[in-house]
Design an enzyme around this catalytic site. Structure first.
Site, mmCIF file in Angstrom:
data_model
loop_
_atom_site.group_PDB
_atom_site.id
_atom_site.type_symbol
_atom_site.label_atom_id
_atom_site.label_comp_id
_atom_site.label_asym_id
_atom_site.label_seq_id
_atom_site.Cartn_x
_atom_site.Cartn_y
_atom_site.Cartn_z
ATOM 1 N N ASN A 1 0.881 -1.170 0.000
ATOM 2 C CA ASN A 1 0.000 0.000 0.000
ATOM 3 C C ASN A 1 0.917 1.218 0.000
ATOM 4 O O ASN A 1 1.623 1.468 0.976
ATOM 5 C CB ASN A 1 -0.851 -0.039 1.265
ATOM 6 C CG ASN A 1 -2.180 0.670 1.172
ATOM 7 O OD1 ASN A 1 -2.867 0.808 2.167
ATOM 8 N ND2 ASN A 1 -2.593 1.116 0.005
ATOM 9 N N CYS B 1 -4.717 -3.158 2.873
ATOM 10 C CA CYS B 1 -5.530 -2.096 3.469
ATOM 11 C C CYS B 1 -5.505 -2.270 4.983
ATOM 12 O O CYS B 1 -6.007 -3.274 5.499
ATOM 13 C CB CYS B 1 -6.962 -2.153 2.943
ATOM 14 S SG CYS B 1 -8.053 -0.925 3.694
ATOM 15 N N GLY B 2 -4.934 -1.310 5.683
ATOM 16 C CA GLY B 2 -4.760 -1.427 7.131
ATOM 17 C C GLY B 2 -6.056 -1.401 7.913
ATOM 18 O O GLY B 2 -6.291 -2.234 8.798
ATOM 19 N N THR B 3 -6.934 -0.427 7.602
ATOM 20 C CA THR B 3 -8.223 -0.410 8.291
ATOM 21 C C THR B 3 -9.045 -1.632 7.887
ATOM 22 O O THR B 3 -9.885 -2.109 8.663
ATOM 23 C CB THR B 3 -9.008 0.879 7.982
ATOM 24 O OG1 THR B 3 -9.106 1.046 6.564
ATOM 25 C CG2 THR B 3 -8.343 2.094 8.615
ATOM 26 N N CYS C 1 -6.566 6.028 7.154
ATOM 27 C CA CYS C 1 -5.848 4.992 6.411
ATOM 28 C C CYS C 1 -4.834 4.364 7.361
ATOM 29 O O CYS C 1 -3.904 5.031 7.819
ATOM 30 C CB CYS C 1 -5.143 5.605 5.202
ATOM 31 S SG CYS C 1 -4.112 4.446 4.276
ATOM 32 N N GLY C 2 -5.014 3.070 7.669
ATOM 33 C CA GLY C 2 -4.149 2.415 8.641
ATOM 34 C C GLY C 2 -2.724 2.252 8.173
ATOM 35 O O GLY C 2 -1.769 2.567 8.905
ATOM 36 N N ASN D 1 -7.081 10.205 -0.820
ATOM 37 C CA ASN D 1 -7.089 9.066 -1.717
ATOM 38 C C ASN D 1 -6.501 9.456 -3.071
ATOM 39 O O ASN D 1 -6.332 10.638 -3.370
ATOM 40 C CB ASN D 1 -8.527 8.557 -1.912
ATOM 41 C CG ASN D 1 -8.962 7.602 -0.824
ATOM 42 O OD1 ASN D 1 -8.159 6.832 -0.308
ATOM 43 N ND2 ASN D 1 -10.237 7.646 -0.475
#
Length: 262
Positions: free
Chosen positions: A13, A199-201, A74-75, A65
């Site tokens: 990411n 994707c962290g979240t 955003c994690g 984004n």
């Protein structure tokens, strides 16, 4: 005008990071941000992140984004900005910073592993074929038998734009259980409007969802994503998930200069 930029990635990411403590970068130029994130006509990234001054914490994270619009938490971007702050000398190995969803605590190891505390989760929607929650960003989580064969962009887009989530939409995660503590995940991200390598979240939502529906009894879960592996750790108190940490690498890729017309 010349502005230094830095490229970081967290399990694939990837983000453009800019030190905006002097407020030189225009925060309202949607077209510029979109162009910089474009992989053919710009630097290329899933998003752009500004590091700014904050009176009550070490710094402020402002996340956009790749479509150029400011977005929810955003994690992986949060983990990358912690590594960036350390590179700039803003922090040492621990920090508290503010993002759009509030304060976050984080620490970074000498090997670049960032442990980022996410928001508590106490509102989980359980449906017959999916789980929905907000882990700083909204996430739809659905179980699949073979995650590698899922047409993520096609199905994810249909769910993201469905009447279920209205105009705001949702990120969409597809999950295959591997063991009690290991799950494979692929994610469609709104704002990117495509699958991302991580994707962290999203993996945070997956870990909590799998615990909530009884697919795991563990509070330390590993998530295999297209770009590597992440860990999520949490405490469960009744139906509330607290002390939620997203853990994984955040790596510097390269740096360069933007020459912007004034």
């Amino acid at each position: 005008m010349t502005i230094q930029f830095y490229k970081y990635q967290g399990t694939g990411n990837d983000f453009i990071l800019i030190d905006n403590r002097q407020e030189l970068f225009s925060k309202n130029d949607t077209k510029l941000i979109e162009q910089l994130c474009n992989r053919r006509f710009g630097i290329g990234a899933d998003g752009l992140i500004l590091l700014e001054n904050d009176k009550n914490s070490d710094f402020k994270m402002v996340y956009y984004n790749s479509d150029g619009h400011e977005s929810s938490m955003c994690g992986n971007g949060g983990r990358c900005i912690v590594a960036f702050a350390k590179q700039l000398g803003v922090i040492e190995n621990e920090t508290t910073f503010v993002a759009i969803d509030g304060l976050h605590y984080a620490k970074i190891s000498d090997k670049g592993i960032v442990s980022l505390q996410m928001k508590d989760v106490d509102a989980i929607q359980l449906a017959s074929d999916y789980v929905f929650m907000n882990t700083g960003s909204p996430h739809h989580v659905t179980l699949v038998d073979d995650v590698k064969s899922v047409p993520v962009k096609e199905i994810g887009s249909a769910i993201r734009y469905s009447a279920l989530y209205g105009e705001a939409g949702s990120n969409v995660n597809f999950v295959e259980p591997i063991s009690d503590t290991l799950f494979a995940v692929r994610t469609y991200e709104r704002g990117v409007e495509d699958e991302t390598l991580s994707c962290g979240t999203g993996v945070t939502a997956v870990a909590i969802a799998m615990n909530a529906i009884g697919k795991t009894t563990s509070n330390e879960i590993s998530l295999l994503v297209e770009g590597g592996q992440l860990q999520v750790r949490f405490q469960k108190e009744d139906q509330k998930y607290t002390q939620v940490f997203l853990i994984g690498p955040a790596e510097f890729v390269f740096e360069g200069q933007l020459v912007l017309a004034t």
